[in-house]
Every structure is written in C-alpha cells, then in structure tokens.
Design an enzyme around this catalytic site. Structure first.
Site, PDB file in Angstrom:
ATOM      1  N   HIS A 367       0.805  -1.213   0.000  1.00 14.35           N
ATOM      2  CA  HIS A 367       0.000   0.000   0.000  1.00 14.35           C
ATOM      3  C   HIS A 367       0.840   1.266   0.000  1.00 14.35           C
ATOM      4  O   HIS A 367       0.422   2.291  -0.534  1.00 14.35           O
ATOM      5  CB  HIS A 367      -0.981  -0.045   1.169  1.00 14.35           C
ATOM      6  CG  HIS A 367      -1.998  -1.119   0.992  1.00 14.35           C
ATOM      7  ND1 HIS A 367      -1.890  -2.340   1.608  1.00 14.35           N
ATOM      8  CD2 HIS A 367      -3.094  -1.191   0.197  1.00 14.35           C
ATOM      9  CE1 HIS A 367      -2.906  -3.103   1.229  1.00 14.35           C
ATOM     10  NE2 HIS A 367      -3.640  -2.444   0.380  1.00 14.35           N
ATOM     11  N   CYS A 680      -9.561  -2.889 -12.056  1.00 14.75           N
ATOM     12  CA  CYS A 680      -9.032  -1.699 -11.376  1.00 14.75           C
ATOM     13  C   CYS A 680      -7.763  -1.980 -10.583  1.00 14.75           C
ATOM     14  O   CYS A 680      -7.386  -1.193  -9.722  1.00 14.75           O
ATOM     15  CB  CYS A 680     -10.088  -1.098 -10.446  1.00 14.75           C
ATOM     16  SG  CYS A 680     -10.605  -2.190  -9.116  1.00 14.75           S
TER      17      CYS A 680
END
Length: 755
Positions: A367, A680
């Site tokens: 992340h 996505c």
C-alpha cells in the site's frame, strides 16, 4: 587509566577542538593520533581506513615510520588489523607477534612493539576502519582502555563519514563509506528522482553531537528516556487486545525484557560516563551490537537484531522528543530513506519537497507503493541495509523504472540521469498531446480509461489526463491518515468534494477495505494467523454494521441528486453481497423517511478478487449492477503468492495463462449477462498488460494517473482483433502452460505498439 591529558573525557574535548581547527584532513588525522597516543601512554597510535577495494590503508600514525602512511595496506582478514576489520571485535594482545594472524610489514618499523590493542571503527554496524595503539612492553590493556579507544573510534567514524578523507585517496581507493554505491531492488513507483537523502527512521547512526560537557546531565536525560521507553512498552501490553495470551503477547513480553536488560543499560551508561552524549552512547552500543549480530549464523539471533534496533530507535526518539515527519526539516529535493513505512506516513511529509522514496522492505503492490504512485513519487523497495548505506544529505538518484538507486553517484552517472529526466519530460509532453485524443484502438474499439484514487490530492489528475472518471476510489485512505475514526459528516464532506471535483464524470467508491495489512491505529488490532485471509473488508463491515452504515449514509448524502456507484470489497459468497445490498437499501429507506434528498441513481457492484467467486459468476451477475476485478488480490489468492512478501511476489508472472483464463471467465460472464465490467488493479497500469486485458475483452480499465499516457499510446496502436486471436489461441489450448509475456512482447514489437 590516566595519561598526560587526564582520561577519556579530556581526550574527547581535545579531539573536538582539533575537529574544529582550520587544517587539512591529513593534518587533523596526524594531530588525532598524537593526542590518542599521549592520552593512553602508548608509543604507537595508528589509523587504518577501509577502502572501496576492500583493503585497509594506513592513513596516519604516531610511533611507526611516517613514510609508511598511504603505502602500507592489508586485506580484510589479513594480519591483526585485517582480523579486527573482519570480525568487528577489539583485539587485546600482550605479545602481538606471537599471534598466528600477525603480518609483518617491514616499512612500518613495528617489530620493536609487542603489546597491541586494536578496535574497529564502526558506524551503524558497518566497519569503516581500525584504530590501533601499541607499546614495546608486554602488557594487556585494561577494560577501561579498551572502552576509551572504542569511544574515541566514534570520532574517527564521523570524520570518515563526513567525506573529509576522500581528498587523501587515489581514484578507486576512496574510503568505503563515501564510495559511490549502486544497488538494485524492486521498482515500486515509476519515475526518476534526483535529490539528497533524508533518513526517516530515527536509526542509530544519525547523531552529530558526540561529545558531552556535562556527563551527569546526559545521564539524567538517558534515565528519563529509559522511563519513557519502558512506559510505552508497558502501555502496549496493558491494552485490552493484549490482555489475552498468545504469540503476539509473548513477542511484546520479550521486547519488554530487552528494554529492561541491565547489561544493555549499563553499557550505554558507561559510554556516557566515558564522555559521550546520550544519543552518541546509544549509537555506540547499538553499532557494536549490530556489527556482532550481523556476523552470526543463527537466524533466530540475527532476527533479534531487529528488536534491538527498534529499541535503540525508540530510545533515540525519546531523547529527541519524538520528532515526527511533519516536523522534519526537508530539503527542496528530499529522497526519503526508510526500513519500511505505512501508507499514511508518506503523506506526513511536505509533498512538494519529496523527490523519491527508498525502502528496505516493500513490494510493488504494497500500500505504500500504491500511495507513492498516486503522489507521483518515484520509489524503489527491497534495498538491503538502505538506511546504513547513506548519510542524511548524501546525493541520491532513485530510478523507479529500473528499480535501482545510486548513492553518491559519479558525475557521469548524474549527467546521464539528468538527461534521462529531461527525456522523460519530453515524453510526458508527448503523452500530454494525447490528452484530448479519444481512447480508440486502431480497429475502432473504444476503451474507457479510468483513474485509481483515494485522496483529494489525486483528483487534479482527472483534468490533467482527461480520464473518463475514477474507476476505484479507495475510501480507506481517509481513515488511515486520520488520527481518529472519521465521523459521518467528515466522510460526507470528502465524498462530496470528490463528486464535485469529478464534474459529472463517473466515480466508483469502494467501501471501507481495512483489516489484514491495512490497520487503523485507533481501532483495536485483532491478532490473526493469516490477516490477508481473515477478518477484513466486507467481512468486517457486515459483522460491525455500524461502520458500514455510517459510510453508506455519508455516501448517500454526498451524492444527493447525483449518480452514486458503490462496490463492496473481498466478497467471497453471493450471500455477502445480498446482505450488503440489503444494508444499503435499509439506510436509503432511513434517509428517505427523514426527508433527506437521495442520489438520483444508485449502482451497487462487487469486487471480484476472491477465487471462490469465479465459480458463482452466473448468480452474481443476476444481482449486481456492475463488477470490478481487483487484480492485485485475485492474483495473490489464485496463485497463493502474498503480494507483500517479495520472496514470492515476483515468483509468478501476471501474464501467466491460469490467471488470464480466470480474467477471461469474468469478462465472458459479464458480457453474457450484459453487466458492465472493469479491472481496477495495478495490472492495468502497464502498457503490455493493458494490451492483454483489452485482448481478453475488457473495455474499461482503471489505473494510476501516471499510466494513462503510456497505456493510451499503446492502445491507439493496437489492433484488438489480432491481439485477441493471439491470446485466445493460447488460452484455448488445454495443454498450454507458462506465460504470454514473451509472445505478447513479440506481437507488440511487430505491430509497432509502444510498451
């Protein structure tokens, strides 16, 4: 131990005076060895510096033949000096010549000296050289003398680290710490960053003020810092989620044991009494410990080094008053260097000053990598020992394209990268010229290009790239950067700003995807054996409906009178989507009853990222308004390849046939049911992978902002039917194995597709 100058503290003060005098590097070194010899009543004091070629060169001496300076050298492991450098341990001998490792160098004239004391010159656990004292008499030096020489070696480490001695070296024989370094790692975020290193970790090895004028005041500071350190660990253990037994508590108990280790405390206090500041004492002890433990073969003991490093860093932060990133004085072109970093930490820095990011850990789908890409910050991970490779202020180049870093680069390397930056700027201008060109393939297929986003900082990219909308808005990032759980009103304000900024373009919000590796600091952490497979995303939302209801209410209010698209993450079974939809509809009913204006139209979708859903596609398509493939998680679950574990994350190619077959099955099921489908994940951000996705049948893909230009350029040159024929021929062959990468690359080259 007492010498002519009255002990180690007096010596350190004299050394500090010498370090500030106007003199050449050689003159300063010559004065230093005279001072040390006099203070320790030694007839010889010599400094050997480790060079980039792996040899130790005599840089200064008092007592040996001065003509041997810069002429005498030993390899690591050769002679007593080489042995000290290799082992990173002091060597104290009454008769040096009787030692089997003794190597005679006739040019030095050392044959008349018998007693020998040598200590490594260490910085952050790295050996930079060796400091030696000798006497004619047969004697063993006392523990106090060994301690004093180790403390003095810290001053030499600072001198070497400053680069001052580089002027004395011949080309190719520079001191090892100041050499240019090139290392390869894992590319996390594209781009080139040129700047100067800023060490994010409060790591041992960063203090500049070494010598204390008031040892008692330093001891008081140190004792206060120890109290703060132990209190913080006690607080962690007293938290409600730590009350129960288990491995997590055992780890923290061991951590607390280390923090209360009297041997560790005593060594730091002794270093302070020897004349060091509290910070320098922590650094000295941890550098010695790191040097020893790095050479151990036992993996368990080596792993404990991380615990000790963490403790030393926490102690340093307590001494510094816990200065965080926001208070750091960044240069205009900062390259942030860290062992690891949470996704929110990068946002704490003044964004306009950050030119690059270097991590010891971190994978391309972690992340922090996603945040770096969103901010357009070039980043490279998996750089071993990154925080010890460089000093704050060192010139650094981050090549996020090739996954390389260059520390203290040579002029020709710097010139090459400066030109590369100029070339990238020209290429970006070429991509910018495509901004208003429709995204239509060579054979007339329209491909919808969308952005991945998660913060307001992402939204200007919509206008810059002219993307069709936001295909994935990660709502959890707002929660991760906040100090406390955002209230419904705060959430509503953000979602409303996002919709306003989109100016009518489509925005797909993903509901809160926390848990696993995305932990909110203000929520009670749950210890799980496999967090990625545990209580996270939609599972947490359905089990704690208050969280999900609060977010649904905020989304619905923000979209008043507008279209609202919401999708649920990590759905594993159709009934989970049914429950989430029912919760959404109940919330809309509640808002309607209280007179709130509702969205003009609501579309509810589902993320396809758990393999089990591949076998429920038909009933799923009957229920959803759209689907979106989360390729990052689908890939890691399908291939059992943890995307955060770099030992396995690169083991499987994202263009491997099993994964592509799974993606094709989703497209075909969606097309059959006439349900819109988007992908996505980060897969869409690479031109070659985007070509594969379009060939599979995807007509909408969402990616990082920087990828829009390169992907559009590739798709404009693509003949979709020819690519689909190539891909489907391989996927339809039941015996075909491996990856499509090579065949697709050859196809792109033959077709003139820029990838």
């Amino acid at each position: 131990m007492r010498g002519a100058y009255g002990g180690p503290r007096v010596l350190l003060r004299r050394l500090r005076e010498v370090m500030t005098e106007p003199a050449t590097a050689q003159e300063r070194l010559d004065k230093i060895v005279v001072l040390i010899a006099s203070n320790m009543v030694a007839e010889v004091c010599s400094v050997y510096v480790l060079r980039v070629d792996g040899t130790l060169e005599l840089y200064a001496t008092e007592g040996l033949n001065r003509a041997a300076v810069h002429l005498t050298s030993l390899k690591i492991g050769e002679g007593l000096v080489g042995l000290i450098a290799r082992e990173a341990e002091p060597l104290n001998l009454a008769d040096a010549q009787a030692h089997p490792a003794f190597a005679y160098r006739p040019e030095t004239g050392e044959e008349i000296y018998h007693s020998f004391l040598g200590v490594p010159v260490l910085r952050a656990g790295n050996t930079l050289g060796v400091l030696v004292v000798q006497n004619k008499a047969h004697r063993t030096y006392s523990e106090e003398e060994v301690e004093a020489l180790q403390t003095t070696a810290m001053v030499l480490a600072e001198m070497i680290a400053s680069g001052e001695l580089t002027a004395l070296a011949k080309p190719g024989a520079e001191p090892v710490l100041r050499r240019p370094v090139t290392q390869s790692g894992e590319p996390l975020s594209d781009g080139i960053g040129l700047g100067h290193a800023v060490l994010y970790d409060s790591r041992v090895g960063g203090t500049k003020n070494l010598i204390s004028d008031d040892p008692q005041a330093e001891l008081d500071r140190l004792d206060t810092a120890f109290v703060t350190l132990r209190s913080s660990i006690d607080d962690m253990l007293d938290r409600g989620d730590m009350q129960r037994g288990g491995e997590h508590r055992e780890v923290l108990e061991a951590f607390r044991m280390f923090a209360n280790d009297q041997g560790w405390v005593r060594r730091i206090r002794e270093a302070v009494l020897g004349g060091l500041t509290a910070e320098a004492a922590v650094e000295r002890v941890q550098s010695d410990t790191r040097a020893r433990m790095q050479r151990m073969m036992d993996p368990y003991l080596r792993e404990r080094l991380h615990d000790l490093d963490d403790l030393a860093n926490r102690l340093m932060r307590a001494l510094a008053g816990d200065v965080g990133p926001a208070a750091m004085n960044l240069p205009d072109n900062a390259i942030i260097v860290a062992r690891n970093m949470g996704p929110a930490a990068l946002l704490d820095f003044e964004r306009g000053r950050v030119r690059g990011l270097i991590l010891e850990d971190g994978g391309p789908t972690s992340h922090i990598a996603i945040v770096a890409r969103a901010l357009g910050v070039p980043a490279v991970g998996q750089i071993a020992n990154a925080t010890s490779l460089m000093e704050s202020g060192d010139a650094v180049i981050v090549d996020g394209d090739a996954g390389q870093i260059h520390v203290r680069p040579m002029e020709d390397i710097e010139r090459t990268y400066a030109e590369k930056v100029r070339f990238r700027a020209r290429r970006q201008r070429q991509y910018a010229a495509l901004r208003d060109k429709p995204s239509v393939t060579r054979d007339g297929k329209t491909i919808t290009l969308l952005l991945n986003a998660g913060l307001m900082v992402d939204l200007p990219h919509l206008a810059e790239t002219n993307a069709a909308g936001i295909g994935l808005f990660r709502t959890e990032l707002q929660f991760m950067v906040a100090d406390s759980f955002p209230r419904t009103g705060e959430q509503q304000a953000l979602y409303s700003e996002v919709l306003d900024a989109a100016k009518g373009k489509s925005v797909t919000f993903r509901t809160l995807d926390i848990g696993g590796d995305k932990v909110l600091p203000y929520l009670r952490a749950i210890s799980e054996e496999n967090p990625a497979l545990g209580w996270r995303a939609i599972r947490l939302g359905l089990d704690r409906p208050g969280l999900l209801r609060s977010q649904i209410r905020a989304l619905a209010k923000a979209a008043s009178g507008r279209e609202l698209k919401v999708m649920f993450p990590m759905v594993t079974a159709v009934w989970e989507f049914d429950q989430a939809r029912a919760l959404f509809e109940r919330e809309l009913t509640h808002l309607r009853r209280w007179g709130y204006d509702l969205p003009e139209r609501v579309h509810l979708g589902c993320m396809v990222e758990v393999p089990a859903l591949l076998y429920q596609l038909e009933p799923l398509m009957e229920r959803v308004d759209f689907v979106s493939v989360g390729s990052n998680d689908l890939f890691q679950y399908l291939l059992a390849s943890d995307r955060g574990n770099t030992r396995v994350a690169s083991r499987f190619d994202t263009l491997n046939l099993p994964f592509l077959r799974a993606l094709r099955s989703v497209v075909r099921a969606a097309d059959k049911a006439n349900v819109p489908v988007t992908l996505c994940g980060e897969l869409a951000s690479r031109p070659l992978e985007a070509v594969a996705l379009v060939a599979l049948g995807f007509r909408a893909i969402s990616m990082s902002p920087s990828a829009i230009g390169p992907v559009k350029a590739a798709l404009l040159a693509l003949d979709t039917e020819r690519a689909a024929d190539l891909v489907n021929e391989r996927l339809d062959d039941p015996k075909a194995v491996g990856s499509l990468r090579e065949a697709l690359s050859d196809f792109a080259a033959a077709e003139g597709i820029p990838i």
